[in-house]
Design an enzyme around this catalytic site. Structure first.
Site, PDB file in Angstrom:
ATOM      1  N   GLY A 264       0.813  -1.209   0.000  1.00 44.61           N
ATOM      2  CA  GLY A 264       0.000   0.000   0.000  1.00 44.61           C
ATOM      3  C   GLY A 264       0.842   1.252   0.000  1.00 44.61           C
ATOM      4  O   GLY A 264       0.526   2.238  -0.675  1.00 44.61           O
TER       5      GLY A 264
ATOM      6  N   ARG B 117      -8.153  -2.557  -1.122  1.00 42.77           N
ATOM      7  CA  ARG B 117      -7.965  -1.391  -0.267  1.00 42.77           C
ATOM      8  C   ARG B 117      -8.340  -0.101  -0.994  1.00 42.77           C
ATOM      9  O   ARG B 117      -8.033   0.080  -2.170  1.00 42.77           O
ATOM     10  CB  ARG B 117      -6.498  -1.313   0.202  1.00 42.77           C
ATOM     11  CG  ARG B 117      -6.196  -2.319   1.290  1.00 42.77           C
ATOM     12  CD  ARG B 117      -4.735  -2.230   1.704  1.00 42.77           C
ATOM     13  NE  ARG B 117      -4.004  -3.430   1.306  1.00 42.77           N
ATOM     14  CZ  ARG B 117      -2.695  -3.535   1.297  1.00 42.77           C
ATOM     15  NH1 ARG B 117      -1.949  -2.508   1.639  1.00 42.77           N
ATOM     16  NH2 ARG B 117      -2.115  -4.663   0.939  1.00 42.77           N
TER      17      ARG B 117
ATOM     18  N   GLN C   3       0.999   8.490   4.388  1.00 48.64           N
ATOM     19  CA  GLN C   3       0.988   8.102   2.985  1.00 48.64           C
ATOM     20  C   GLN C   3       0.318   9.160   2.120  1.00 48.64           C
ATOM     21  O   GLN C   3       0.835   9.524   1.055  1.00 48.64           O
ATOM     22  CB  GLN C   3       0.271   6.757   2.823  1.00 48.64           C
ATOM     23  CG  GLN C   3       1.025   5.579   3.419  1.00 48.64           C
ATOM     24  CD  GLN C   3       0.287   4.267   3.221  1.00 48.64           C
ATOM     25  OE1 GLN C   3      -0.803   4.232   2.645  1.00 48.64           O
ATOM     26  NE2 GLN C   3       0.877   3.185   3.698  1.00 48.64           N
TER      27      GLN C   3
ATOM     28  N   ASP D 200       0.909   1.023  12.966  1.00 49.62           N
ATOM     29  CA  ASP D 200       1.232  -0.336  12.532  1.00 49.62           C
ATOM     30  C   ASP D 200       1.509  -1.275  13.697  1.00 49.62           C
ATOM     31  O   ASP D 200       1.615  -2.491  13.499  1.00 49.62           O
ATOM     32  CB  ASP D 200       2.445  -0.323  11.603  1.00 49.62           C
ATOM     33  CG  ASP D 200       2.115   0.249  10.239  1.00 49.62           C
ATOM     34  OD1 ASP D 200       0.955   0.126   9.813  1.00 49.62           O
ATOM     35  OD2 ASP D 200       3.019   0.813   9.603  1.00 49.62           O
TER      36      ASP D 200
END
Length: 444
Positions: A96, A124, A171, A322
């Site tokens: 991703g 996703r 991101q 994460d």
């Protein structure tokens, strides 16, 4: 083909182990080396599948990318604006990060790039990235819900924007800043909660002008000036703090353990897990703290500890998004209740991690509650039963978290498929077994 593994209780973990390179920094080192003029060298690159997909993508976009005999990597970049249209689809596998950052990179180039990935990546949502990039002039054609496969038609005359992130996401921030490199003027991202800043740090290291200032109303405004002259640089990639979390938590849970993890990145925007573990009573010491290519690193020394439950504030989520799966495992062994809030982002990771952790913990005998964005783990201060097979949904962090759980639970824990681990932590089982773990292929 599925790769089931089983992890059994062990008496002690000890020794020193070098964790693979930071995945976030590895992706960026390859991208920025491809945009720089001249030669860049990268040492310590994570050679997991996610990062190797990015290396292949940069070759397809025209950069020279070569792995040398000593394990380092050498890149000859094309300069900002010099990327070329790829001749084939870019298959990003399970990555991703690679897909979203590269969408930003190509959005400001006047050609079409088609992205795809494995079944997990194709499920996703990409709309959070495509929405701001459309404002800069790019067009996106994908499946319903903004999912891959997706064609990115880059802007012929990209426009600078000021964009406030609706949800904290490094991101999305990075994708916009990367598009801003090949856009005239200044492109600004406003974030109300600080997210990992590897993009800003590395862009400055390569010669870009990037400002970080206090934003009106709170938070930060990050601004990149378009058309910089990026110059090739040597990059030394720190060990990944997200990957280091797995042996670190294992050492905390297995009585009598002491391990050393050298050269782990300690960027304060990545260390929320370690702050939380310290609050829980963890014995973690940072030794030999130093800077490495603009990033702070240190050796982690971790000793077994009796943990207690804590409340983890929602505002800490961006610095440990994460690491919630492995924190949930630690919480299962702690005495008392651990409440983790602000976890909505976990539902759109490689899997619905919040649901996957809740189901897996319950199967292992742990009392757990789940809401839309909260996970509550009721620890008893004793080893959970284990004795379960956990479905990983091809999610590397779910797989590693439950393999760690098996090292300290009363009975073994099996994961149905550990193949995804190689996307971020190649050699995970061997490294853990080298410290004293007992992770085996099912049937061995």
């Amino acid at each position: 083909m599925a790769k089931p593994l089983i992890s059994s209780r062990v008496s002690r973990l000890a020794g020193s182990a070098r964790i693979p390179g930071d995945k976030s920094i590895s992706h960026r080192a390859l991208m920025f080396g491809a945009l720089a003029v001249g030669e860049s060298t990268v040492t310590g690159l994570l050679e997991g599948d996610d990062v190797l997909r990015t290396a292949s993508a940069m070759r397809a976009l025209g950069a020279e990318v070569e792995r040398l005999a000593d394990g380092s990597w050498r890149l000859f970049g094309r300069g900002v604006g010099g990327l070329v249209e790829p001749a084939d689809v870019l298959d990003m596998g399970n990555s991703g990060t690679g897909a979203r950052l590269l969408m930003g990179l190509v959005a400001a180039h006047p050609f079409t790039t088609i992205f795809t990935g494995d079944a997990s990546l194709r499920s996703r949502p990409m709309r959070r990235v495509s929405a701001p990039l459309e404002r800069m002039g790019a067009r996106f054609v994908g499946r319903d819900g903004g999912r891959l496969p997706m064609a990115v038609v880059g802007a012929t005359q990209p426009l600078p924007i000021t964009y406030e992130l609706p949800v904290a996401s490094a991101q999305v921030k990075s994708a916009i800043l990367l598009a801003g490199l090949n856009t005239p003027g200044e492109t600004t991202v406003i974030e109300r909660e600080a997210t990992r800043d590897h993009t800003e740090l590395m862009l400055r290291n390569f010669g870009a002008t990037v400002r970080t200032e206090a934003a009106e109303g709170g938070g930060f405004a990050i601004t990149v000036t378009g058309y910089p002259e990026l110059t090739g640089r040597p990059v030394v990639v720190p060990a990944d703090p997200s990957s280091a979390a797995f042996p670190a938590v294992a050492a905390l849970l297995v009585e009598g353990s002491e391990i050393r993890l050298p050269g782990v990145g300690t960027n304060p925007l990545r260390t929320g897990l370690y702050q939380t573990l310290l609050e829980m009573g963890a014995d973690i010491y940072l030794d030999n703290a130093r800077d490495q290519a603009g990033e702070p690193v240190a050796d982690l020394v971790v000793r077994s500890s009796r943990l207690k439950g804590v409340d983890v504030p929602a505002e800490r989520a961006p610095s440990m998004i994460d690491e919630y799966p492995i924190l949930a495992v630690a919480a299962a062994f702690a005495e008392g209740t651990t409440t983790m809030r602000g976890l909505g982002e976990l539902r759109v990771k490689e899997s619905d991690r919040l649901a996957a952790m809740a189901r897996g913990l319950a199967a292992c005998g742990v009392a757990v509650e789940e809401t839309q964005d909260t996970l509550i783990v009721h620890g008893t201060g004793r080893a959970p039963a284990g004795d379960a097979t956990v479905t990983t949904h091809f999610d590397h962090r779910i797989a590693m978290s439950f393999l760690v759980m098996g090292m300290a639970s009363a009975r073994p824990v099996k994961v149905d498929d550990a193949e995804a681990i190689d996307t971020s932590f190649p050699g995970f089982a061997a490294l853990m077994n080298g410290l004293g773990g007992k992770i085996e292929a099912v049937g061995e």
